[in-house]
Design a protein around this motif. Structure first.
Motif: not given
Lengths: 115, 112
Positions: A94, A97, A99-100, A102-104, B31, B33, B35, B48, B98
């Motif tokens: 990513s 650290p 930058n929540l 955007q997805p990993q 947040r 996610y 997948y 997201v 993250q």
């Protein structure tokens, strides 16, 4: 645009041995996280590297260690391998650290089998 | 302890039907996610969700987030065989990095 690349794709080791797995992040990314995915389970966070330092660690013993290089690539080392270490090891990258939004991005993983 | 729970864990459905996968999480994270993982493959990011009430749609998949209930849903409309995969939700606890905490996954099989 190169995505996250991991090597090797498969690895077979015996108990007590040591292993090193490698990861190159997606182009433009600077943060690398490692996850362990046991068969039939969701990935579990091992640790994250940013600016060549371990920034956060999950609930894994000290046998699991890592490193990040100046080019942002990373290694995961596991010592004294146990049967329970058999799993798919995923690397995710990513940008920063925190930058929540955007997805990993995940690599294809290294399948590690311990005999 | 941080926990993300998905249900159902296994889902077999027929093409053309609708269904919903539920994801409950334990922290106050806003947040979430989603997948997708095909057998032997890595994880592909689907959605997201960044705030309470967020709704996102891509093709036959729609995801939503209710931070007050700590619940996210992934709704499948008129399922097709190509959607067969394992779906994971993951939250990012606000702990300064993250880190993702994943659910156990929902293995979805869509039969012709």
């Amino acid at each position: 645009d190169a995505g996250v690349t991991q090597s090797p794709t498969h690895l077979i080791k015996t108990r007590g041995q040591q292993v090193t797995l490698r990861c190159s992040p997606k182009s433009g990314h600077d943060t690398v996280s490692w996850y362990q995915q046991a068969l039939g389970q969701g990935p579990q966070f091992i640790f994250q590297y940013y600016e060549e330092e371990e920034r956060q660690r999950g609930n894994f013993p000290d046998r699991f260690s890592g490193h990040q290089f100046p080019n942002y690539s990373s290694e995961l080392n596991v010592n004294a391998l146990l049967l329970g270490d058999s799993a798919l090891y995923l690397c995710a990258s990513s940008l920063k650290p925190l930058n929540l939004d955007q997805p990993q991005h995940f690599g294809d993983g290294t399948r590690l089998s311990i005999l | 302890e941080l926990k993300v729970e998905q249900n159902p864990l296994f889902l077999s459905m027929q093409e053309g039907k609708n269904y919903t996968i539920y994801c409950n999480y334990s922290t106050t994270s806003d947040r979430l996610y989603w997948y997708r993982q095909d057998p032997g493959k890595s994880l592909e990011s689907l959605f997201v969700l960044l705030s309470n009430g967020a709704v996102k749609q891509e093709g036959r998949l729609m995801a939503s987030l209710d931070t007050k209930a700590r619940l996210s849903t992934l709704h499948i409309t008129a399922a097709v065989h190509d959607l067969s995969a394992t779906y994971f939700c993951a939250e990012s606890p606000n702990q300064g990095a993250q880190k993702l905490v994943f659910g156990q996954g929902t293995r979805l099989t869509i039969n012709p």
